[in-house]
Design a protein around this motif. Sequence first.
Motif, PDB file in Angstrom:
ATOM      1  N   LEU A 115       0.842  -1.202   0.000  1.00 25.97           N
ATOM      2  CA  LEU A 115       0.000   0.000   0.000  1.00 25.97           C
ATOM      3  C   LEU A 115       0.877   1.252   0.000  1.00 25.97           C
ATOM      4  N   ARG A 116       1.947   1.214   0.799  1.00 29.33           N
ATOM      5  CA  ARG A 116       2.872   2.353   0.849  1.00 29.33           C
ATOM      6  C   ARG A 116       3.498   2.577  -0.526  1.00 29.33           C
ATOM      7  N   TYR A 117       3.849   1.494  -1.176  1.00 28.84           N
ATOM      8  CA  TYR A 117       4.447   1.581  -2.517  1.00 28.84           C
ATOM      9  C   TYR A 117       3.475   2.257  -3.481  1.00 28.84           C
ATOM     10  N   ALA A 118       2.198   1.850  -3.418  1.00 28.34           N
ATOM     11  CA  ALA A 118       1.188   2.419  -4.317  1.00 28.34           C
ATOM     12  C   ALA A 118       0.958   3.897  -4.003  1.00 28.34           C
ATOM     13  N   VAL A 119       0.956   4.230  -2.698  1.00 25.38           N
ATOM     14  CA  VAL A 119       0.774   5.631  -2.295  1.00 25.38           C
ATOM     15  C   VAL A 119       1.924   6.477  -2.847  1.00 25.38           C
ATOM     16  N   ASP A 120       3.147   5.997  -2.668  1.00 25.51           N
ATOM     17  CA  ASP A 120       4.313   6.740  -3.164  1.00 25.51           C
ATOM     18  C   ASP A 120       4.285   6.856  -4.680  1.00 25.51           C
ATOM     19  N   ALA A 121       3.844   5.785  -5.350  1.00 23.31           N
ATOM     20  CA  ALA A 121       3.824   5.809  -6.814  1.00 23.31           C
ATOM     21  C   ALA A 121       2.705   6.710  -7.341  1.00 23.31           C
ATOM     22  N   GLY A 122       1.643   6.876  -6.534  1.00 25.02           N
ATOM     23  CA  GLY A 122       0.536   7.728  -6.981  1.00 25.02           C
ATOM     24  C   GLY A 122      -0.523   7.004  -7.804  1.00 25.02           C
ATOM     25  N   THR A 123      -0.666   5.687  -7.593  1.00 22.21           N
ATOM     26  CA  THR A 123      -1.701   4.953  -8.330  1.00 22.21           C
ATOM     27  C   THR A 123      -3.050   5.125  -7.624  1.00 22.21           C
ATOM     28  N   MET A 124      -4.100   4.683  -8.303  1.00 23.18           N
ATOM     29  CA  MET A 124      -5.397   4.523  -7.641  1.00 23.18           C
ATOM     30  C   MET A 124      -5.399   3.145  -6.972  1.00 23.18           C
ATOM     31  N   VAL A 125      -6.289   2.970  -6.006  1.00 24.66           N
ATOM     32  CA  VAL A 125      -6.359   1.684  -5.314  1.00 24.66           C
ATOM     33  C   VAL A 125      -7.807   1.200  -5.294  1.00 24.66           C
ATOM     34  N   SER A 126      -7.996  -0.064  -5.656  1.00 26.07           N
ATOM     35  CA  SER A 126      -9.283  -0.717  -5.460  1.00 26.07           C
ATOM     36  C   SER A 126      -9.217  -1.439  -4.121  1.00 26.07           C
ATOM     37  N   VAL A 127      -9.972  -0.947  -3.163  1.00 26.38           N
ATOM     38  CA  VAL A 127      -9.890  -1.444  -1.789  1.00 26.38           C
ATOM     39  C   VAL A 127     -10.821  -2.644  -1.641  1.00 26.38           C
ATOM     40  N   ASP A 128     -10.275  -3.730  -1.082  1.00 26.73           N
ATOM     41  CA  ASP A 128     -10.990  -5.008  -1.080  1.00 26.73           C
ATOM     42  C   ASP A 128     -11.603  -5.349   0.282  1.00 26.73           C
ATOM     43  N   SER A 129     -11.295  -4.568   1.318  1.00 27.79           N
ATOM     44  CA  SER A 129     -11.816  -4.919   2.644  1.00 27.79           C
ATOM     45  C   SER A 129     -11.762  -3.697   3.564  1.00 27.79           C
ATOM     46  N   HIS A 130     -12.450  -3.810   4.704  1.00 24.52           N
ATOM     47  CA  HIS A 130     -12.431  -2.731   5.700  1.00 24.52           C
ATOM     48  C   HIS A 130     -11.039  -2.575   6.299  1.00 24.52           C
ATOM     49  N   ASP A 131     -10.391  -3.690   6.596  1.00 22.41           N
ATOM     50  CA  ASP A 131      -9.020  -3.621   7.133  1.00 22.41           C
ATOM     51  C   ASP A 131      -8.108  -2.835   6.189  1.00 22.41           C
ATOM     52  N   GLU A 132      -8.266  -3.100   4.913  1.00 23.37           N
ATOM     53  CA  GLU A 132      -7.411  -2.434   3.936  1.00 23.37           C
ATOM     54  C   GLU A 132      -7.706  -0.933   3.894  1.00 23.37           C
ATOM     55  N   LEU A 133      -8.984  -0.580   4.017  1.00 24.18           N
ATOM     56  CA  LEU A 133      -9.356   0.840   4.022  1.00 24.18           C
ATOM     57  C   LEU A 133      -8.659   1.574   5.163  1.00 24.18           C
ATOM     58  N   ILE A 134      -8.711   0.986   6.345  1.00 22.32           N
ATOM     59  CA  ILE A 134      -8.119   1.638   7.517  1.00 22.32           C
ATOM     60  C   ILE A 134      -6.595   1.748   7.348  1.00 22.32           C
ATOM     61  N   ALA A 135      -5.984   0.657   6.881  1.00 29.19           N
ATOM     62  CA  ALA A 135      -4.528   0.665   6.687  1.00 29.19           C
ATOM     63  C   ALA A 135      -4.136   1.729   5.664  1.00 29.19           C
ATOM     64  N   LEU A 136      -4.866   1.787   4.560  1.00 28.40           N
ATOM     65  CA  LEU A 136      -4.516   2.735   3.494  1.00 28.40           C
ATOM     66  C   LEU A 136      -4.700   4.173   3.976  1.00 28.40           C
ATOM     67  N   SER A 137      -5.786   4.412   4.703  1.00 27.48           N
ATOM     68  CA  SER A 137      -6.026   5.769   5.211  1.00 27.48           C
ATOM     69  C   SER A 137      -4.858   6.221   6.085  1.00 27.48           C
ATOM     70  N   LYS A 138      -4.401   5.330   6.976  1.00 31.39           N
ATOM     71  CA  LYS A 138      -3.274   5.665   7.866  1.00 31.39           C
ATOM     72  C   LYS A 138      -1.999   5.924   7.081  1.00 31.39           C
ATOM     73  N   ILE A 139      -1.713   5.012   6.150  1.00 30.75           N
ATOM     74  CA  ILE A 139      -0.451   5.116   5.395  1.00 30.75           C
ATOM     75  C   ILE A 139      -0.442   6.375   4.540  1.00 30.75           C
ATOM     76  N   ALA A 140      -1.568   6.635   3.869  1.00 31.17           N
ATOM     77  CA  ALA A 140      -1.606   7.793   2.965  1.00 31.17           C
ATOM     78  C   ALA A 140      -1.589   9.094   3.759  1.00 31.17           C
ATOM     79  N   SER A 141      -2.347   9.166   4.849  1.00 29.93           N
ATOM     80  CA  SER A 141      -2.360  10.443   5.575  1.00 29.93           C
ATOM     81  C   SER A 141      -1.022  10.700   6.253  1.00 29.93           C
ATOM     82  N   ALA A 142      -0.346   9.631   6.724  1.00 25.78           N
ATOM     83  CA  ALA A 142       0.994   9.818   7.292  1.00 25.78           C
ATOM     84  C   ALA A 142       1.962  10.373   6.242  1.00 25.78           C
TER      85      ALA A 142
END
Length: 427
Positions: A115-142
């Motif tokens: 997820l961090r790699y995708a955030v740094d690269a600037g791709t879009m993400v298709s989120v597959d679960s609630h856990d993933e949503l929370i993780a991505l929100s944290k990683i991207a906002s950090a």
Amino acid sequence: MMPFEIPGHLEVKNGHLHVGGVDTVRLAAEYGTPLYVTNEGRLRENYRRFAAAFPGVQIFFAAKSNNNIVVQKILAQEGAGADAFSDGEIYLARLAGIPAEKILFTGNSKTDAELRYAVDAGTMVSVDSHDELIALSKIASAAGREVRIGFRVNPDVDAKAHPKLATGLKKSKFGIPREQIVSIYKEARDLPGVKPVGIHCHIGSQILETGPFAEAMGKMMDLVEQICGFIDLEWVDLGGGYGIPYQKGAKTPTPQEWADAILPVFDERCRKLGIRPELHLEPGRYIVADTTVLLMQVNTVKRSGSNFVATDAGFNTLIRPAMYDSYHEAVVANKADAAPADTYTVVGPVCESGDILATDRKLPAVRKGDIVALLDAGAYGFCMSSQYVGRPRCAEVLVHDGQAELIRKRETYDDLLQNQIVPGRLL
Ligand SMILES: *Cc1c(COP(=O)(O)O)cnc(C)c1O
């Protein structure tokens, strides 16, 4: 007389199978076997034919279906985006020249590092679960970023595909159940670091009817209707899965027929809702499968329980027949216009009885040293190959304008050892 009608983009000249104007028997001699041979012209034609049926639709090539960087570069030139299922696929797609905004990171079990790699690269993400949503929100906002996301929906549609290729059934591991969609979009809307702008599904692969796509489109638009009041929806992604006629003479829908099933549902529902999101599609197989033949040399012809033709490629090189019971036409490339003489079962060199590539095929009399071509090997072919039984992976060649170019070297014994470490005490 030919055992079946050779598809239009292949030719038989002087008794030899030709791909893109190049003699496959000569290629086998020059580059060795097994050998994947990809026709650049056919690749571009397939992409253009598909894209022409879907005006205004953005195509995200499903990168997992063919991971060769040259294939992806050609598709990038044609305007394709990429559906990437892992950080490695994001890496390759960007190297191929696909801009990050045109990459959708899909996947049902993403690591935080990915997820961090995708955030740094600037791709879009298709989120597959609630856990993933929370993780991505944290990683991207950090990271001080805002990632454009969609959710992968489990649309509960029977794609009528092989059980191992159905991905949108209620029990399948992919996506978020429809009942949870509204609440997860509401939650995502209020989270930092993510901006919900799309909605995604993918119902399966090698789908041979238009009905499941129309049904999935309808079910996706039902969800769009429920979320478009509070989400500024920019895209709806219906995934891939467009089947091809592996068995010659089989009838499969044309891109126009797929489009006629999908687009009216999409357009009509968008009009009623007064919204204008983009439609995204993710074909993999349709674009690459028939661009490529796999050439193999016959080691042994033997009459025992069956009439066996044993070649130098098995499920280590093309796993689809063993994994999905899939069918690939077999052509004796150096006898391509000879009449069928006998019924053969083509097998590989792997020490397993499931190592069968083609069962009970009528072929010209086959002899040791002949070259057998398996057709339609460009999707889920090389990329699913392995070194099982100590065989280095094979080479890939691209043909273009009657010329052949090596696009992947054959592996060597050294590659069998690559990254293996012998502890000093065992040296
Ligand atoms: C595999 C996959 C595709 C492509 O499927 P094809 O049958 O090759 O068209 C598209 N989207 C997603 C999310 C996939 O996993």
